[in-house]
Design a protein around this motif. Structure first.
Motif, PDB file in Angstrom:
ATOM      1  N   GLU A   1     -15.270 -43.877  32.028  1.00 40.79           N
ATOM      2  CA  GLU A   1     -13.852 -44.077  32.350  1.00 40.79           C
ATOM      3  C   GLU A   1     -12.972 -43.144  31.507  1.00 40.79           C
ATOM      4  O   GLU A   1     -11.973 -42.609  31.986  1.00 40.79           O
ATOM      5  CB  GLU A   1     -13.462 -45.533  32.087  1.00 40.79           C
ATOM      6  CG  GLU A   1     -14.105 -46.544  33.009  1.00 40.79           C
ATOM      7  CD  GLU A   1     -13.439 -46.585  34.375  1.00 40.79           C
ATOM      8  OE1 GLU A   1     -12.324 -46.044  34.511  1.00 40.79           O
ATOM      9  OE2 GLU A   1     -14.052 -47.149  35.301  1.00 40.79           O
ATOM     10  N   ALA A   2     -13.357 -42.955  30.248  1.00 38.33           N
ATOM     11  CA  ALA A   2     -12.538 -42.152  29.330  1.00 38.33           C
ATOM     12  C   ALA A   2     -12.442 -40.698  29.758  1.00 38.33           C
ATOM     13  O   ALA A   2     -11.452 -40.016  29.462  1.00 38.33           O
ATOM     14  CB  ALA A   2     -13.095 -42.251  27.912  1.00 38.33           C
ATOM     15  N   PHE A   3     -13.454 -40.187  30.458  1.00 34.37           N
ATOM     16  CA  PHE A   3     -13.452 -38.783  30.864  1.00 34.37           C
ATOM     17  C   PHE A   3     -12.344 -38.486  31.877  1.00 34.37           C
ATOM     18  O   PHE A   3     -11.983 -37.331  32.074  1.00 34.37           O
ATOM     19  CB  PHE A   3     -14.815 -38.387  31.439  1.00 34.37           C
ATOM     20  CG  PHE A   3     -15.759 -37.894  30.385  1.00 34.37           C
ATOM     21  CD1 PHE A   3     -15.543 -36.690  29.745  1.00 34.37           C
ATOM     22  CD2 PHE A   3     -16.860 -38.643  30.019  1.00 34.37           C
ATOM     23  CE1 PHE A   3     -16.404 -36.233  28.765  1.00 34.37           C
ATOM     24  CE2 PHE A   3     -17.724 -38.203  29.040  1.00 34.37           C
ATOM     25  CZ  PHE A   3     -17.500 -36.999  28.402  1.00 34.37           C
ATOM     26  N   THR A   4     -11.818 -39.522  32.511  1.00 35.67           N
ATOM     27  CA  THR A   4     -10.715 -39.311  33.451  1.00 35.67           C
ATOM     28  C   THR A   4      -9.373 -39.344  32.741  1.00 35.67           C
ATOM     29  O   THR A   4      -8.342 -39.097  33.362  1.00 35.67           O
ATOM     30  CB  THR A   4     -10.739 -40.396  34.547  1.00 35.67           C
ATOM     31  OG1 THR A   4     -10.497 -41.674  33.950  1.00 35.67           O
ATOM     32  CG2 THR A   4     -12.084 -40.401  35.261  1.00 35.67           C
ATOM     33  N   LEU A   5      -9.408 -39.671  31.444  1.00 34.20           N
ATOM     34  CA  LEU A   5      -8.174 -39.786  30.666  1.00 34.20           C
ATOM     35  C   LEU A   5      -8.116 -38.670  29.624  1.00 34.20           C
ATOM     36  O   LEU A   5      -8.807 -37.669  29.722  1.00 34.20           O
ATOM     37  CB  LEU A   5      -8.112 -41.172  30.012  1.00 34.20           C
ATOM     38  CG  LEU A   5      -8.253 -42.354  30.988  1.00 34.20           C
ATOM     39  CD1 LEU A   5      -8.334 -43.656  30.216  1.00 34.20           C
ATOM     40  CD2 LEU A   5      -7.080 -42.396  31.960  1.00 34.20           C
ATOM     41  N   GLY A   6      -7.345 -38.875  28.598  1.00 35.19           N
ATOM     42  CA  GLY A   6      -7.168 -37.836  27.592  1.00 35.19           C
ATOM     43  C   GLY A   6      -8.172 -37.920  26.456  1.00 35.19           C
ATOM     44  O   GLY A   6      -9.100 -38.739  26.456  1.00 35.19           O
ATOM     45  N   GLN A   7      -7.947 -37.074  25.445  1.00 33.39           N
ATOM     46  CA  GLN A   7      -8.868 -36.987  24.316  1.00 33.39           C
ATOM     47  C   GLN A   7      -8.895 -38.258  23.479  1.00 33.39           C
ATOM     48  O   GLN A   7      -9.933 -38.621  22.930  1.00 33.39           O
ATOM     49  CB  GLN A   7      -8.495 -35.791  23.433  1.00 33.39           C
ATOM     50  CG  GLN A   7      -8.789 -34.443  24.060  1.00 33.39           C
ATOM     51  CD  GLN A   7      -8.628 -33.311  23.065  1.00 33.39           C
ATOM     52  OE1 GLN A   7      -8.276 -33.519  21.914  1.00 33.39           O
ATOM     53  NE2 GLN A   7      -8.896 -32.094  23.521  1.00 33.39           N
ATOM     54  N   ASP A   8      -7.768 -38.950  23.385  1.00 25.63           N
ATOM     55  CA  ASP A   8      -7.728 -40.168  22.575  1.00 25.63           C
ATOM     56  C   ASP A   8      -8.710 -41.210  23.111  1.00 25.63           C
ATOM     57  O   ASP A   8      -9.431 -41.866  22.341  1.00 25.63           O
ATOM     58  CB  ASP A   8      -6.316 -40.750  22.550  1.00 25.63           C
ATOM     59  CG  ASP A   8      -5.361 -39.921  21.710  1.00 25.63           C
ATOM     60  OD1 ASP A   8      -5.856 -39.060  20.951  1.00 25.63           O
ATOM     61  OD2 ASP A   8      -4.138 -40.135  21.808  1.00 25.63           O
ATOM     62  N   ALA A   9      -8.739 -41.366  24.416  1.00 25.24           N
ATOM     63  CA  ALA A   9      -9.654 -42.340  25.023  1.00 25.24           C
ATOM     64  C   ALA A   9     -11.106 -41.919  24.818  1.00 25.24           C
ATOM     65  O   ALA A   9     -11.977 -42.750  24.515  1.00 25.24           O
ATOM     66  CB  ALA A   9      -9.353 -42.485  26.513  1.00 25.24           C
ATOM     67  N   GLN A  10     -11.377 -40.626  24.972  1.00 26.49           N
ATOM     68  CA  GLN A  10     -12.745 -40.139  24.771  1.00 26.49           C
ATOM     69  C   GLN A  10     -13.182 -40.347  23.321  1.00 26.49           C
ATOM     70  O   GLN A  10     -14.312 -40.770  23.058  1.00 26.49           O
ATOM     71  CB  GLN A  10     -12.831 -38.655  25.138  1.00 26.49           C
ATOM     72  CG  GLN A  10     -12.624 -38.368  26.620  1.00 26.49           C
ATOM     73  CD  GLN A  10     -12.561 -36.889  26.908  1.00 26.49           C
ATOM     74  OE1 GLN A  10     -13.276 -36.101  26.290  1.00 26.49           O
ATOM     75  NE2 GLN A  10     -11.697 -36.503  27.837  1.00 26.49           N
ATOM     76  N   TYR A  11     -12.269 -40.059  22.398  1.00 26.36           N
ATOM     77  CA  TYR A  11     -12.595 -40.242  20.977  1.00 26.36           C
ATOM     78  C   TYR A  11     -12.949 -41.707  20.696  1.00 26.36           C
ATOM     79  O   TYR A  11     -13.939 -42.009  20.020  1.00 26.36           O
ATOM     80  CB  TYR A  11     -11.415 -39.809  20.107  1.00 26.36           C
ATOM     81  CG  TYR A  11     -11.703 -39.889  18.624  1.00 26.36           C
ATOM     82  CD1 TYR A  11     -12.225 -38.790  17.951  1.00 26.36           C
ATOM     83  CD2 TYR A  11     -11.468 -41.063  17.902  1.00 26.36           C
ATOM     84  CE1 TYR A  11     -12.498 -38.858  16.587  1.00 26.36           C
ATOM     85  CE2 TYR A  11     -11.737 -41.135  16.544  1.00 26.36           C
ATOM     86  CZ  TYR A  11     -12.254 -40.032  15.894  1.00 26.36           C
ATOM     87  OH  TYR A  11     -12.540 -40.104  14.555  1.00 26.36           O
ATOM     88  N   ALA A  12     -12.148 -42.626  21.229  1.00 25.68           N
ATOM     89  CA  ALA A  12     -12.403 -44.054  21.006  1.00 25.68           C
ATOM     90  C   ALA A  12     -13.754 -44.468  21.582  1.00 25.68           C
ATOM     91  O   ALA A  12     -14.494 -45.252  20.966  1.00 25.68           O
ATOM     92  CB  ALA A  12     -11.285 -44.884  21.636  1.00 25.68           C
ATOM     93  N   ALA A  13     -14.097 -43.917  22.746  1.00 25.12           N
ATOM     94  CA  ALA A  13     -15.374 -44.265  23.381  1.00 25.12           C
ATOM     95  C   ALA A  13     -16.547 -43.733  22.568  1.00 25.12           C
ATOM     96  O   ALA A  13     -17.550 -44.430  22.359  1.00 25.12           O
ATOM     97  CB  ALA A  13     -15.413 -43.713  24.801  1.00 25.12           C
ATOM     98  N   TYR A  14     -16.433 -42.492  22.109  1.00 24.61           N
ATOM     99  CA  TYR A  14     -17.510 -41.919  21.299  1.00 24.61           C
ATOM    100  C   TYR A  14     -17.633 -42.652  19.961  1.00 24.61           C
ATOM    101  O   TYR A  14     -18.737 -42.875  19.448  1.00 24.61           O
ATOM    102  CB  TYR A  14     -17.259 -40.429  21.043  1.00 24.61           C
ATOM    103  CG  TYR A  14     -17.648 -39.531  22.191  1.00 24.61           C
ATOM    104  CD1 TYR A  14     -18.953 -39.535  22.697  1.00 24.61           C
ATOM    105  CD2 TYR A  14     -16.726 -38.664  22.773  1.00 24.61           C
ATOM    106  CE1 TYR A  14     -19.315 -38.702  23.745  1.00 24.61           C
ATOM    107  CE2 TYR A  14     -17.069 -37.826  23.820  1.00 24.61           C
ATOM    108  CZ  TYR A  14     -18.370 -37.853  24.304  1.00 24.61           C
ATOM    109  OH  TYR A  14     -18.734 -37.038  25.336  1.00 24.61           O
ATOM    110  N   GLU A  15     -16.490 -43.043  19.386  1.00 23.75           N
ATOM    111  CA  GLU A  15     -16.515 -43.765  18.109  1.00 23.75           C
ATOM    112  C   GLU A  15     -17.231 -45.104  18.265  1.00 23.75           C
ATOM    113  O   GLU A  15     -18.019 -45.508  17.403  1.00 23.75           O
ATOM    114  CB  GLU A  15     -15.093 -43.981  17.606  1.00 23.75           C
ATOM    115  CG  GLU A  15     -15.031 -44.613  16.219  1.00 23.75           C
ATOM    116  CD  GLU A  15     -13.618 -44.704  15.693  1.00 23.75           C
ATOM    117  OE1 GLU A  15     -13.416 -44.535  14.483  1.00 23.75           O
ATOM    118  OE2 GLU A  15     -12.698 -44.942  16.516  1.00 23.75           O
TER     119      GLU A  15
END
Length: 753
Positions: free
Chosen positions: A36-50
């Protein structure tokens, strides 16, 4: 906003499942959050990876944890916490070079944070500057340059002065002028030349880099389709596209093999696992997957009929070989989180039992050997079958063939030793000369198995050591032992073990001259055999104990000095604590003897190259506060034996005493030299030792000396500015030729006449 809320909800769900131990569900939620985060910005991706990092970290799956930290770094390349967390994982698992780089980078990202600085101090604690430099050299070229360009700059100002930033490496551990000069003038230019050549190569391969990005995209697409039956064709297609773009990516082959495995197409799966391993020979997961595929094919054969062909047996044998390979790889690795080793061992042992219990095993394995006499596995399994049938002669024959074909494997030595031991147990009470050789052969095989097992981890070393001790006692207690061992040495003039055991027997019988002669002969053959030094040291100590209370001659003191010499030869084959207790007890007995001063003087006249005697006399002088005499004797001992740790340590103690007497008023080069000399000697005493109580104790002494030395030196440089007659500030490197790797550029103040 709603979409980001969905990502946060998935992450919260992942955390909730993780906290109650539902790991599969936690991973599923975490992966869905990432998609889901890949459709959003870097902040969401960072949170998912964290979230994924924390999930895998708490499961001790460190490869995956580091992978997600790396993804976080791509998004926030100057986040000190990411470097610090990655460095902590590396440090925890003895990846020292990588840990140093990450903690260094963390401190550079945010110089105001103290945590990375403290972590870096913990990593390098106990390392000499030369050892630290060797570790830094393990890093990639660019990372070496990043650290060394800044860390090898002379400390022109003290940390904390206005405009001067602390330097993580330089301020944690002192670089010597010589080391700094070598780095700046030789090593860094060499690195920069290599980096330039590497950059040219990278430019040439720019298209390959673009392809790699595309490869990753194809793999991500393939994985996102996994689990949906209608997309299986797309999964295979995506993987094949990735392989065409980059045929050297082992992970792609492994993943594709797993897709075929999941579809029960084992032949195709094994093919792709083979490709992965060919590209990456230490790819543990590919070995595991290939082993499972062979095991599945073997199980399928068993359902139809009892296996009876070499092709069928080959399936089970290959499964065993793959599982063994994983155990070997993991014994050298810090990350075991992906594997259930206990289950894998049970699977392997079950497979071995299925092979050896099969009624067709002997005929099939014999046929395999007939077609290829160098088939080590066939010989080994035949050895196992005959061993459990108690046909030890045939077992020994096949284990011996296995050893000749694969001489670096510990297991056949261990099993052959067990076969010899079983034969010996039947005859030990009435053994004749030739039968005693069974015990000798078993001991030799067990010792060789222990020696080779370091990279395999397959043997219970404590149990084998117990076998050794029991066998040695049984052999020495046998009434034919002396005749047997003499017979063995006549057959083989270089049989170290036979000489050793025979010497032990003579020692127990009080025939000391014969025992010493045999110990000497064994050591001439094998100068690295610490067991013999241990026994010879104990014999000298035993003789010393008989005379120590009234010892008054060079010959009597020579027994004690010889005992210390032999115990000093012991390294890691025996309990080092026991060794040190022996040495300490003997040294105290010598020093407390009223005749020691006179006898040691006479001993040194007769033996002017005996380093231990000088060290003992130095300790006597030290106890009498004759510091200069003590330093002279310790220095002479070091000159004779440059690796004499005790002499370095004791000389360091003397220099520290002399520094303590003057440190509060120190102003001259000579006075400061006491502190630097003590640090140098303590560093030499622990050179190459990276753990233990002694090491920690010495490092505390060094740290204290350094702080006192720096404080006084710095204060003098400030005081000098207020002196009416003036002071001149000199760099240590300019006022003395004595330098060592543990001394930084140090500024000292001298009064002008």
């Amino acid at each position: 906003m709603l979409e980001r809320t969905r990502v946060d909800e998935l992450i919260e769900g992942s955390v909730s499942h993780r906290e109650v131990g539902h790991i599969t569900q936690a991973i599923a939620f975490a992966n869905e959050a990432l998609r889901e985060a890949f459709t959003l910005g870097q902040d969401a991706q960072y949170a998912a990876y964290e979230n994924l990092y924390e999930l895998y970290y708490h499961q001790n799956t460190y490869n995956e944890a580091i992978y997600n930290l790396n993804k976080m770094l791509e998004l926030e390349p100057k986040n000190w916490k990411i470097f610090n967390n990655r460095g902590s994982i590396y440090h925890k698992h003895n990846k020292t070079a990588k840990a140093i780089y990450d903690f260094y980078q963390a401190s550079v990202c945010d110089p105001n944070q103290t945590v990375p600085y403290e972590n870096l101090s913990n990593v390098v604690s106990g390392l000499t500057p030369s050892a630290l430099l060797d570790i830094i050299k393990e890093l990639p070229i660019k990372e070496q340059i990043v650290i060394l360009q800044h860390s090898a700059i002379p400390k022109m100002e003290r940390p904390g002065r206005k405009g001067v930033k602390p330097n993580p490496i330089r301020d944690v551990l002192f670089w010597s002028p010589d080391t700094i000069d070598h780095i700046r003038t030789s090593y860094l230019p060499e690195l920069e030349t290599k980096l330039k050549a590497q950059a040219e190569t990278d430019q040439t391969n720019a298209n390959t880099t673009d392809n790699n990005r595309t490869v990753e995209k194809y793999i991500e697409n393939a994985l996102s389709c996994c689990g949906f039956s209608e997309n299986e064709a797309a999964v295979i297609s995506y993987f094949n596209h990735a392989i065409r773009l980059d045929p050297t990516n082992a992970e792609t082959y492994n993943l594709l093999g797993s897709r075929y495995y999941d579809k029960d197409i084992y032949t195709e799966a094994i093919y792709y696992y083979d490709q992965a391993i060919a590209i990456k020979p230490k790819f543990a997961m590919a070995y595991y997957n290939r082993g499972k595929a062979y095991q599945a094919r073997w199980n399928a054969v068993k359902k139809i009929a009892i296996p009876h062909t070499k092709e069928q047996f080959h399936l089970a044998m290959e499964a065993v070989n793959n599982f063994r390979k994983i155990e070997s790889l993991l014994s050298q690795s810090w990350d075991k989180g992906e594997f259930d080793l206990e289950k894998m061992r049970k699977d392997r042992m079950s497979l071995v039992g299925e092979i050896t219990d099969n009624p067709n095993a002997i005929s099939v394995l014999t046929e395999m050997i007939r077609q290829n006499d160098n088939d080590a596995h066939a010989h080994h399994y035949l050895g196992e079958i005959y061993f459990y049938k108690s046909d030890y002669d045939k077992a020994v024959h096949h284990y011996t063939n296995t050893i000749e074909i694969s001489p670096k494997s510990s297991w056949p030595y261990f099993k052959r030793g067990l076969a010899y031991r079983r034969k010996w147990k039947k005859v030990k009470d009435s053994a004749d000369i030739s039968q005693c050789e069974l015990a000798l052969n078993a001991l030799k095989d067990f010792k060789q198995a222990i020696k080779l097992d370091g990279n395999e981890g397959r043997i219970d070393l404590a149990k084998v050591q117990g076998y050794n001790e029991t066998l040695a006692k049984q052999l020495k207690d046998n009434p034919n032992a002396i005749a047997c061992l003499i017979y063995a040495t006549n057959l083989n003039k270089r049989d170290v073990l036979a000489y050793h055991l025979l010497a032990d027997i003579y020692s127990d019988e009080g025939k000391y001259d014969q025992a010493f002669s045999l110990y000497d002969k064994a050591i001439k053959i094998d100068e690295t055999n610490t067991e013999i030094y241990h026994q010879r040291g104990k014999l000298y100590q035993s003789l010393w104990n008989e005379v120590k209370d009234k010892a008054a001659t060079v010959e009597e003191f020579g027994l004690a000095i010889s005992a210390i010499y032999n115990f000093n030869k012991i390294r890691d084959s025996f309990n080092l604590k026991e060794r040190d207790e022996h040495i300490e007890a003997i040294a105290k007995e010598i020093l407390n003897n009223p005749n020691a001063p006179i006898v040691l003087n006479e001993f040194i006249k007769l033996n002017p190259k005996n380093a231990i005697a000088y060290s003992l006399r130095g300790q006597l002088s030290s106890h009498e506060n004759k510091y200069d005499d003590a330093i002279s004797d310790f220095s002479r001992g070091i000159e004779i034996d440059p690796k004499f740790r005790a002499a370095y340590y004791n000389r360091g103690l003397i220099y520290r005493k002399k520094w303590n007497e003057v440190k509060n008023t120190a102003t001259t080069q000579e006075q400061f030299h006491f502190a630097t000399s003590a640090m140098r000697d303590f560093n030499s005493a622990v050179e190459g030792i990276y753990s233990g109580v002694f090491h920690s104790m010495v490092n505390k002494k060094i740290k204290t000396l350094r702080e006192e030395h720096d404080k006084r030196s710095y204060q003098n440089s400030i005081d000098s500015q207020t002196k009416q007659h003036g002071y001149v500030i000199f760099k240590k490197a300019e006022v003395t030729q004595e330098t060592s790797d543990d001394i930084d550029y140090t500024y000292l103040a001298y009064a002008l006449p």
